[in-house]
Design a protein around this motif. Structure first.
Motif, PDB file in Angstrom:
ATOM      1  N   ILE A 116       0.840  -1.201   0.000  1.00 16.42           N
ATOM      2  CA  ILE A 116       0.000   0.000   0.000  1.00 16.42           C
ATOM      3  C   ILE A 116       0.875   1.250   0.000  1.00 16.42           C
ATOM      4  CG2 ILE A 116      -1.698   1.331   1.321  1.00 16.42           C
ATOM      5  CD1 ILE A 116      -2.788  -1.371   2.352  1.00 16.42           C
ATOM      6  N   ALA A 117       1.955   1.217   0.777  1.00 18.96           N
ATOM      7  CA  ALA A 117       2.859   2.364   0.849  1.00 18.96           C
ATOM      8  C   ALA A 117       3.503   2.641  -0.499  1.00 18.96           C
ATOM      9  CB  ALA A 117       3.936   2.111   1.905  1.00 18.96           C
ATOM     10  N   HIS A 118       3.933   1.591  -1.199  1.00 17.82           N
ATOM     11  CA  HIS A 118       4.521   1.772  -2.528  1.00 17.82           C
ATOM     12  C   HIS A 118       3.506   2.380  -3.491  1.00 17.82           C
ATOM     13  CE1 HIS A 118       8.526   0.078  -2.215  1.00 17.82           C
ATOM     14  NE2 HIS A 118       8.055  -0.949  -1.536  1.00 17.82           N
ATOM     15  N   ALA A 119       2.273   1.890  -3.425  1.00 19.05           N
ATOM     16  CA  ALA A 119       1.224   2.415  -4.301  1.00 19.05           C
ATOM     17  C   ALA A 119       0.970   3.891  -4.019  1.00 19.05           C
ATOM     18  CB  ALA A 119      -0.059   1.605  -4.112  1.00 19.05           C
ATOM     19  N   ALA A 120       0.894   4.235  -2.735  1.00 18.36           N
ATOM     20  CA  ALA A 120       0.668   5.638  -2.362  1.00 18.36           C
ATOM     21  C   ALA A 120       1.814   6.522  -2.836  1.00 18.36           C
ATOM     22  CB  ALA A 120       0.498   5.755  -0.852  1.00 18.36           C
ATOM     23  N   ALA A 121       3.036   6.056  -2.645  1.00 13.79           N
ATOM     24  CA  ALA A 121       4.201   6.846  -3.049  1.00 13.79           C
ATOM     25  C   ALA A 121       4.199   7.085  -4.556  1.00 13.79           C
ATOM     26  CB  ALA A 121       5.483   6.138  -2.621  1.00 13.79           C
ATOM     27  N   GLU A 122       3.891   6.070  -5.324  1.00 15.61           N
ATOM     28  CA  GLU A 122       3.872   6.205  -6.785  1.00 15.61           C
ATOM     29  C   GLU A 122       2.823   7.216  -7.225  1.00 15.61           C
ATOM     30  OE1 GLU A 122       3.181   2.248  -8.078  1.00 15.61           O
ATOM     31  OE2 GLU A 122       5.202   1.538  -7.542  1.00 15.61           O
ATOM     32  N   LEU A 123       1.646   7.135  -6.621  1.00 11.35           N
ATOM     33  CA  LEU A 123       0.568   8.057  -6.998  1.00 11.35           C
ATOM     34  C   LEU A 123       0.855   9.476  -6.531  1.00 11.35           C
ATOM     35  CD1 LEU A 123      -2.473   5.729  -6.268  1.00 11.35           C
ATOM     36  CD2 LEU A 123      -1.819   6.642  -8.503  1.00 11.35           C
ATOM     37  N   PHE A 124       1.391   9.621  -5.337  1.00 21.06           N
ATOM     38  CA  PHE A 124       1.722  10.956  -4.833  1.00 21.06           C
ATOM     39  C   PHE A 124       2.766  11.623  -5.722  1.00 21.06           C
ATOM     40  CE2 PHE A 124       0.627   9.923  -0.108  1.00 21.06           C
ATOM     41  CZ  PHE A 124      -0.714   9.942  -0.433  1.00 21.06           C
ATOM     42  N   ALA A 125       3.777  10.858  -6.125  1.00 21.62           N
ATOM     43  CA  ALA A 125       4.832  11.418  -6.958  1.00 21.62           C
ATOM     44  C   ALA A 125       4.315  11.777  -8.343  1.00 21.62           C
ATOM     45  CB  ALA A 125       5.989  10.432  -7.068  1.00 21.62           C
ATOM     46  N   ALA A 126       3.369  10.991  -8.854  1.00 15.85           N
ATOM     47  CA  ALA A 126       2.872  11.201 -10.216  1.00 15.85           C
ATOM     48  C   ALA A 126       1.839  12.317 -10.300  1.00 15.85           C
ATOM     49  CB  ALA A 126       2.280   9.900 -10.752  1.00 15.85           C
ATOM     50  N   GLN A 127       0.943  12.398  -9.314  1.00 14.20           N
ATOM     51  CA  GLN A 127      -0.159  13.357  -9.438  1.00 14.20           C
ATOM     52  C   GLN A 127      -0.383  14.208  -8.202  1.00 14.20           C
ATOM     53  OE1 GLN A 127      -3.005  10.263 -10.434  1.00 14.20           O
ATOM     54  NE2 GLN A 127      -3.888  10.280  -8.378  1.00 14.20           N
ATOM     55  N   GLY A 128       0.426  14.017  -7.176  1.00 14.88           N
ATOM     56  CA  GLY A 128       0.319  14.826  -5.973  1.00 14.88           C
ATOM     57  C   GLY A 128      -0.686  14.258  -4.986  1.00 14.88           C
ATOM     58  N   PRO A 129      -0.481  14.508  -3.691  1.00 14.83           N
ATOM     59  CA  PRO A 129      -1.405  13.996  -2.670  1.00 14.83           C
ATOM     60  C   PRO A 129      -2.825  14.523  -2.820  1.00 14.83           C
ATOM     61  CG  PRO A 129       0.657  14.714  -1.680  1.00 14.83           C
ATOM     62  CD  PRO A 129       0.668  15.196  -3.098  1.00 14.83           C
ATOM     63  N   HIS A 130      -2.957  15.794  -3.216  1.00  9.98           N
ATOM     64  CA  HIS A 130      -4.292  16.389  -3.300  1.00  9.98           C
ATOM     65  C   HIS A 130      -5.160  15.708  -4.343  1.00  9.98           C
ATOM     66  CE1 HIS A 130      -3.131  19.537  -0.535  1.00  9.98           C
ATOM     67  NE2 HIS A 130      -2.109  19.886  -1.304  1.00  9.98           N
ATOM     68  N   ALA A 131      -4.553  15.264  -5.431  1.00 11.68           N
ATOM     69  CA  ALA A 131      -5.308  14.636  -6.522  1.00 11.68           C
ATOM     70  C   ALA A 131      -5.444  13.130  -6.355  1.00 11.68           C
ATOM     71  CB  ALA A 131      -4.633  14.942  -7.858  1.00 11.68           C
ATOM     72  N   THR A 132      -4.887  12.601  -5.281  1.00 10.39           N
ATOM     73  CA  THR A 132      -4.914  11.156  -5.045  1.00 10.39           C
ATOM     74  C   THR A 132      -5.916  10.816  -3.951  1.00 10.39           C
ATOM     75  OG1 THR A 132      -2.575  10.949  -5.644  1.00 10.39           O
ATOM     76  CG2 THR A 132      -3.532   9.155  -4.379  1.00 10.39           C
ATOM     77  N   THR A 133      -6.705   9.774  -4.171  1.00 15.70           N
ATOM     78  CA  THR A 133      -7.674   9.340  -3.172  1.00 15.70           C
ATOM     79  C   THR A 133      -7.240   8.009  -2.560  1.00 15.70           C
ATOM     80  OG1 THR A 133      -9.015   8.072  -4.750  1.00 15.70           O
ATOM     81  CG2 THR A 133      -9.531  10.424  -4.483  1.00 15.70           C
ATOM     82  N   ALA A 134      -7.793   7.725  -1.396  1.00 16.92           N
ATOM     83  CA  ALA A 134      -7.522   6.441  -0.750  1.00 16.92           C
ATOM     84  C   ALA A 134      -8.008   5.294  -1.631  1.00 16.92           C
ATOM     85  CB  ALA A 134      -8.204   6.385   0.612  1.00 16.92           C
ATOM     86  N   GLU A 135      -9.119   5.507  -2.338  1.00 12.99           N
ATOM     87  CA  GLU A 135      -9.635   4.471  -3.238  1.00 12.99           C
ATOM     88  C   GLU A 135      -8.629   4.143  -4.340  1.00 12.99           C
ATOM     89  OE1 GLU A 135     -13.202   6.485  -1.393  1.00 12.99           O
ATOM     90  OE2 GLU A 135     -11.273   7.114  -2.213  1.00 12.99           O
TER      91      GLU A 135
END
Length: 211
Positions: free
Chosen positions: A21-40
Motif C-alpha cells: 500500500i505504501a509503494h502504491a501511495a508513493a507512486e501516486l503521490f509522486a505522479a499526481q500529488g497527494p491532493h489529486a490522489t484518493t484512498a480508493e
C-alpha cells in the motif's frame, strides 16, 4: 544486538500488505500529488479492498509511513550490529554511508521514490507531518542503540549525551534527504543523500568521536 523475537507469519504478511500500500501511495503521490490522489486509488493500485486500506491507515498520507520507516529501520539495524566500543563518529558514518548507498538499480529507484515523496510533501502539511513523525519515532528508537555504543567504554552513558547524539544523527539524515530532494543530484556520488548525510554528521557530531 536486538533481543526482539522474530515476527510471526501473520505479522510478516501484514507488514508486506502495508508496504504494498505504501509503494502504491508513493507512486501516486509522486505522479499526481497527494491532493489529486484518493484512498480508493491507492487501494486499487495496491490490489486491496478499501476497508483493508483503512484497517491499516487512518489517512492517505499516513499510508507512506511504512516505506519511510524501512530506511530508518535499516540505518538503526546497521548501528545495532556495530561492535560496542567502536568510536562513535566512524560507527555513525559507516552506518549512514551503507544505509543511504544506492549500489544497484533497485536501491536507486527506492531513493528516487523517497525524493518524490519529499517533493510531494512540500505542498501537503499532512504528508510532511508523517515524515516528521517517522523521524521522531526513529530518534526515540535510536536512543538505546546509541547508549549501548557509548556505554561500554565509560560505564553508563550520560543520558543527555545519548539523546543529543540520537537527535543529531537523525536530523543529519533528515536534513540530507530534504536538501537532496530539492536538487537534481543523483542517488550516489557528489550531492547524493549519503554524501550530504556524512557532511551533516561531521558538522553535528564530529566532536563526539571516541578514540
Amino acid at each position: 544486538m536486538s533481543t526482539e523475537p522474530p515476527p510471526s507469519l501473520t505479522e510478516r504478511r501484514k507488514a508486506a500488505t502495508q508496504l504494498d500500500i505504501a509503494h502504491a501511495a508513493a507512486e501516486l503521490f509522486a505522479a499526481q500529488g497527494p491532493h489529486a490522489t484518493t484512498a480508493e486509488e491507492i487501494a486499487q493500485r495496491a490490489g486491496v479492498a478499501l476497508r483493508t486500506f483503512y484497517r491499516y491507515f487512518r489517512s492517505k498520507q499516513d499510508a507512506v509511513s511504512p516505506l519511510l520507516t524501512v530506511g530508518a529501520d535499516r540505518w538503526r539495524g546497521l548501528l545495532e550490529s556495530t561492535e560496542p566500543g567502536t568510536p562513535l563518529g566512524p560507527a555513525l558514518r559507516a552506518a549512514v554511508e551503507e544505509a543511504l548507498a544506492a549500489p544497484d538499480a533497485r536501491a536507486e529507484e527506492a531513493m528516487l521514490r523517497t525524493r518524490g515523496l519529499l517533493r510531494a510533501g512540500a505542498d501537503d502539511p499532512a504528508l510532511r507531518a508523517v515524515w516528521y513523525r517517522v523521524n521522531q519515532e526513529s530518534e526515540e528508537r535510536l536512543v538505546p542503540v546509541i547508549a549501548r555504543l557509548l556505554g561500554p567504554t565509560d560505564g553508563a552513558a550520560d543520558p543527555l549525551e545519548v539523546r543529543l547524539v540520537a537527535a543529531a544523527a537523525t536530523d543529519a539524515i533528515r536534513i540530507a534527504l530534504e536538501t537532496w530532494a530539492g536538487t537534481e543530484a543523483g542517488a550516489k556520488g557528489p550531492g547524493s543523500p549519503a554524501d550530504l548525510a556524512v557532511r551533516c554528521l561531521e558538522r553535528l557530531v564530529g566532536g563526539l568521536d571516541r578514540a
